[in-house]
Write a protein that holds these residues in place. Structure first.
Motif, PDB file in Angstrom:
ATOM      1  N   ALA A 176      30.998  46.273  32.656  1.00  0.00           N
ATOM      2  CA  ALA A 176      30.418  45.409  33.689  1.00  0.00           C
ATOM      3  C   ALA A 176      31.500  44.614  34.418  1.00  0.00           C
ATOM      4  O   ALA A 176      31.433  44.424  35.640  1.00  0.00           O
ATOM      5  CB  ALA A 176      29.404  44.458  33.059  1.00  0.00           C
ATOM      6  N   TRP A 177      32.522  44.162  33.690  1.00  0.00           N
ATOM      7  CA  TRP A 177      33.649  43.479  34.331  1.00  0.00           C
ATOM      8  C   TRP A 177      34.332  44.440  35.305  1.00  0.00           C
ATOM      9  O   TRP A 177      34.696  44.067  36.415  1.00  0.00           O
ATOM     10  CB  TRP A 177      34.671  43.033  33.297  1.00  0.00           C
ATOM     11  CG  TRP A 177      34.276  41.938  32.368  1.00  0.00           C
ATOM     12  CD1 TRP A 177      34.242  42.014  30.998  1.00  0.00           C
ATOM     13  CD2 TRP A 177      33.906  40.587  32.691  1.00  0.00           C
ATOM     14  NE1 TRP A 177      33.851  40.808  30.476  1.00  0.00           N
ATOM     15  CE2 TRP A 177      33.646  39.919  31.485  1.00  0.00           C
ATOM     16  CE3 TRP A 177      33.762  39.902  33.891  1.00  0.00           C
ATOM     17  CZ2 TRP A 177      33.249  38.592  31.441  1.00  0.00           C
ATOM     18  CZ3 TRP A 177      33.369  38.574  33.852  1.00  0.00           C
ATOM     19  CH2 TRP A 177      33.117  37.937  32.641  1.00  0.00           C
ATOM     20  N   ARG A 178      34.499  45.680  34.848  1.00  0.00           N
ATOM     21  CA  ARG A 178      35.230  46.664  35.654  1.00  0.00           C
ATOM     22  C   ARG A 178      34.508  46.950  36.966  1.00  0.00           C
ATOM     23  O   ARG A 178      35.129  47.026  38.032  1.00  0.00           O
ATOM     24  CB  ARG A 178      35.395  47.957  34.850  1.00  0.00           C
ATOM     25  CG  ARG A 178      35.995  49.096  35.646  1.00  0.00           C
ATOM     26  CD  ARG A 178      35.942  50.391  34.875  1.00  0.00           C
ATOM     27  NE  ARG A 178      37.000  50.497  33.888  1.00  0.00           N
ATOM     28  CZ  ARG A 178      37.106  51.511  33.029  1.00  0.00           C
ATOM     29  NH1 ARG A 178      36.200  52.464  33.017  1.00  0.00           N
ATOM     30  NH2 ARG A 178      38.096  51.555  32.171  1.00  0.00           N
ATOM     31  N   LYS A 183      30.869  38.965  37.175  1.00  0.00           N
ATOM     32  CA  LYS A 183      32.017  38.383  37.877  1.00  0.00           C
ATOM     33  C   LYS A 183      32.057  36.867  37.728  1.00  0.00           C
ATOM     34  O   LYS A 183      32.375  36.148  38.669  1.00  0.00           O
ATOM     35  CB  LYS A 183      31.983  38.781  39.356  1.00  0.00           C
ATOM     36  CG  LYS A 183      30.637  38.596  40.040  1.00  0.00           C
ATOM     37  CD  LYS A 183      30.647  39.214  41.422  1.00  0.00           C
ATOM     38  CE  LYS A 183      29.260  39.138  42.061  1.00  0.00           C
ATOM     39  NZ  LYS A 183      29.209  39.786  43.379  1.00  0.00           N
ATOM     40  N   ASN A 184      31.730  36.396  36.528  1.00  0.00           N
ATOM     41  CA  ASN A 184      31.768  34.950  36.282  1.00  0.00           C
ATOM     42  C   ASN A 184      32.940  34.554  35.392  1.00  0.00           C
ATOM     43  O   ASN A 184      32.911  33.542  34.716  1.00  0.00           O
ATOM     44  CB  ASN A 184      30.448  34.470  35.662  1.00  0.00           C
ATOM     45  CG  ASN A 184      30.177  35.092  34.286  1.00  0.00           C
ATOM     46  OD1 ASN A 184      30.778  36.100  33.925  1.00  0.00           O
ATOM     47  ND2 ASN A 184      29.265  34.493  33.547  1.00  0.00           N
ATOM     48  N   ASP A 185      33.973  35.381  35.403  1.00  0.00           N
ATOM     49  CA  ASP A 185      35.151  35.113  34.584  1.00  0.00           C
ATOM     50  C   ASP A 185      36.087  34.137  35.291  1.00  0.00           C
ATOM     51  O   ASP A 185      36.168  34.117  36.518  1.00  0.00           O
ATOM     52  CB  ASP A 185      35.895  36.408  34.269  1.00  0.00           C
ATOM     53  CG  ASP A 185      36.127  37.269  35.504  1.00  0.00           C
ATOM     54  OD1 ASP A 185      35.305  37.197  36.436  1.00  0.00           O
ATOM     55  OD2 ASP A 185      37.123  38.002  35.539  1.00  0.00           O
ATOM     56  N   PRO A 186      36.823  33.323  34.530  1.00  0.00           N
ATOM     57  CA  PRO A 186      37.780  32.396  35.137  1.00  0.00           C
ATOM     58  C   PRO A 186      38.870  33.147  35.898  1.00  0.00           C
ATOM     59  O   PRO A 186      39.531  34.023  35.346  1.00  0.00           O
ATOM     60  CB  PRO A 186      38.372  31.654  33.915  1.00  0.00           C
ATOM     61  CG  PRO A 186      37.363  31.821  32.827  1.00  0.00           C
ATOM     62  CD  PRO A 186      36.750  33.166  33.070  1.00  0.00           C
ATOM     63  N   LEU A 189      39.900  36.993  35.761  1.00  0.00           N
ATOM     64  CA  LEU A 189      40.796  37.508  34.729  1.00  0.00           C
ATOM     65  C   LEU A 189      40.273  38.798  34.092  1.00  0.00           C
ATOM     66  O   LEU A 189      40.990  39.798  33.991  1.00  0.00           O
ATOM     67  CB  LEU A 189      40.995  36.436  33.656  1.00  0.00           C
ATOM     68  CG  LEU A 189      41.885  36.781  32.464  1.00  0.00           C
ATOM     69  CD1 LEU A 189      43.325  37.007  32.933  1.00  0.00           C
ATOM     70  CD2 LEU A 189      41.848  35.669  31.427  1.00  0.00           C
ATOM     71  N   MET A 190      39.008  38.788  33.666  1.00  0.00           N
ATOM     72  CA  MET A 190      38.483  39.939  32.943  1.00  0.00           C
ATOM     73  C   MET A 190      38.310  41.158  33.846  1.00  0.00           C
ATOM     74  O   MET A 190      38.488  42.291  33.391  1.00  0.00           O
ATOM     75  CB  MET A 190      37.152  39.583  32.281  1.00  0.00           C
ATOM     76  CG  MET A 190      37.288  38.726  31.033  1.00  0.00           C
ATOM     77  SD  MET A 190      38.367  39.456  29.767  1.00  0.00           S
ATOM     78  CE  MET A 190      37.601  41.040  29.508  1.00  0.00           C
ATOM     79  N   HIS A 191      37.984  40.938  35.097  1.00  0.00           N
ATOM     80  CA  HIS A 191      37.862  42.065  36.030  1.00  0.00           C
ATOM     81  C   HIS A 191      39.193  42.788  36.155  1.00  0.00           C
ATOM     82  O   HIS A 191      39.259  44.022  36.071  1.00  0.00           O
ATOM     83  CB  HIS A 191      37.400  41.567  37.397  1.00  0.00           C
ATOM     84  CG  HIS A 191      37.374  42.631  38.448  1.00  0.00           C
ATOM     85  ND1 HIS A 191      36.549  43.740  38.380  1.00  0.00           N
ATOM     86  CD2 HIS A 191      38.088  42.769  39.605  1.00  0.00           C
ATOM     87  CE1 HIS A 191      36.747  44.503  39.435  1.00  0.00           C
ATOM     88  NE2 HIS A 191      37.677  43.946  40.195  1.00  0.00           N
ATOM     89  N   GLY A 192      40.255  42.017  36.315  1.00  0.00           N
ATOM     90  CA  GLY A 192      41.580  42.612  36.452  1.00  0.00           C
ATOM     91  C   GLY A 192      42.014  43.369  35.208  1.00  0.00           C
ATOM     92  O   GLY A 192      42.616  44.446  35.303  1.00  0.00           O
ATOM     93  N   ILE A 193      41.699  42.811  34.043  1.00  0.00           N
ATOM     94  CA  ILE A 193      42.068  43.472  32.786  1.00  0.00           C
ATOM     95  C   ILE A 193      41.260  44.749  32.588  1.00  0.00           C
ATOM     96  O   ILE A 193      41.807  45.805  32.232  1.00  0.00           O
ATOM     97  CB  ILE A 193      41.866  42.512  31.597  1.00  0.00           C
ATOM     98  CG1 ILE A 193      42.886  41.381  31.660  1.00  0.00           C
ATOM     99  CG2 ILE A 193      41.969  43.260  30.267  1.00  0.00           C
ATOM    100  CD1 ILE A 193      42.655  40.280  30.631  1.00  0.00           C
ATOM    101  N   ALA A 194      39.948  44.659  32.815  1.00  0.00           N
ATOM    102  CA  ALA A 194      39.085  45.817  32.582  1.00  0.00           C
ATOM    103  C   ALA A 194      39.481  47.002  33.456  1.00  0.00           C
ATOM    104  O   ALA A 194      39.361  48.160  33.032  1.00  0.00           O
ATOM    105  CB  ALA A 194      37.631  45.433  32.832  1.00  0.00           C
ATOM    106  N   LEU A 195      39.959  46.739  34.659  1.00  0.00           N
ATOM    107  CA  LEU A 195      40.388  47.821  35.548  1.00  0.00           C
ATOM    108  C   LEU A 195      41.570  48.598  34.985  1.00  0.00           C
ATOM    109  O   LEU A 195      41.777  49.766  35.331  1.00  0.00           O
ATOM    110  CB  LEU A 195      40.757  47.249  36.924  1.00  0.00           C
ATOM    111  CG  LEU A 195      39.605  46.787  37.810  1.00  0.00           C
ATOM    112  CD1 LEU A 195      40.153  46.117  39.065  1.00  0.00           C
ATOM    113  CD2 LEU A 195      38.691  47.950  38.184  1.00  0.00           C
TER     114      LEU A 195
END
Length: 224
Positions: A176-178, A183-186, A189-195
């Motif tokens: 879901a982050w990916r 998209k409620n991460d500080p 951060l998590m979106h970038g990592i998950a990608l």
């Protein structure tokens, strides 16, 4: 206006907390077990009688989650910064007071380990531990432990406990982050990592954290 000395202010805050939090938790327990008059269903239907979740269905453990983190997730479902077809309509039926009460209730529940679940593949555990504790700096992936703590027990209201969380749920959230469904991460951060994580990386880190003790005081082996 009366000015309180710091020690008196702290004493007053403690007294109010001891009074308000149990009352909130009692209200939260009623909603969790029976729903509310607005039509929100009982939380136990999906998250289990004691908040430990239903791993086979992908419903996460809620017991012991930081109350401020929990409350922020409910707010995120409400404002669609976290998309979930099941939770979205439910949260619309919860008032702000209901959400606070549920956060207080689940934060106070005891956490138990996932005894009885099938052990993870040893290779997945080794790969997951490497990512969790050291990251993969060649691909720009920091160690999960830098934010979630060395044992995955969480840090404050921003970074939740993931030790002992169900692997199926961890996988679903990384996906879901990916995709941007969450998209409620500080600072994103998590979106970038998950990608930067492969499907194998996601499975491995989920297996590793799922194998860890959720309740550190309970002695058991996490090895398969």
């Amino acid at each position: 206006m009366i000015q309180l000395q710091p020690r008196h202010a702290m004493a007053l805050f403690t007294a109010l907390t001891l009074t308000v939090v149990p009352a909130l938790a009692q209200t939260g327990e009623k909603i969790a077990k029976a729903g509310n008059a607005a039509g929100a269903p009982a939380c136990v239907t999906c998250h289990g009688a004691s908040g430990q979740g239903l791993p086979t269905a992908g419903f996460p453990r809620l017991a012991g989650l930081n109350a401020a983190y929990f409350l922020r997730q409910l707010q995120s479902f409400h404002d669609a910064t976290r998309v979930n077809p099941i939770m979205a309509p439910i949260v619309q039926q919860l008032s702000a007071a209901d959400r606070q009460a549920l956060a207080a209730y689940y934060a106070g529940l005891a956490v138990t380990n996932n005894d009885g679940e099938s052990p993870a593949d040893p290779k997945s555990l080794i790969a997951g531990e490497a990512l969790a504790q050291r990251g993969d700096w060649n691909n720009g992936v920091p160690a999960c432990a830098q934010c979630h703590g060395r044992k995955g027990l969480g840090v404050g209201a921003a970074f939740p406990q993931i030790a002992g969380q169900h692997p199926t749920y961890i996988v679903s959230q990384l996906q879901a982050w990916r995709t941007g469904m969450r998209k409620n991460d500080p600072l994103g951060l998590m979106h970038g990592i998950a990608l930067k994580l492969s499907a194998a990386d996601i499975d491995a880190v989920a297996a590793y954290y799922g194998s860890l003790d959720a309740a550190p005081s309970t002695k058991r082996s996490v090895k398969p």
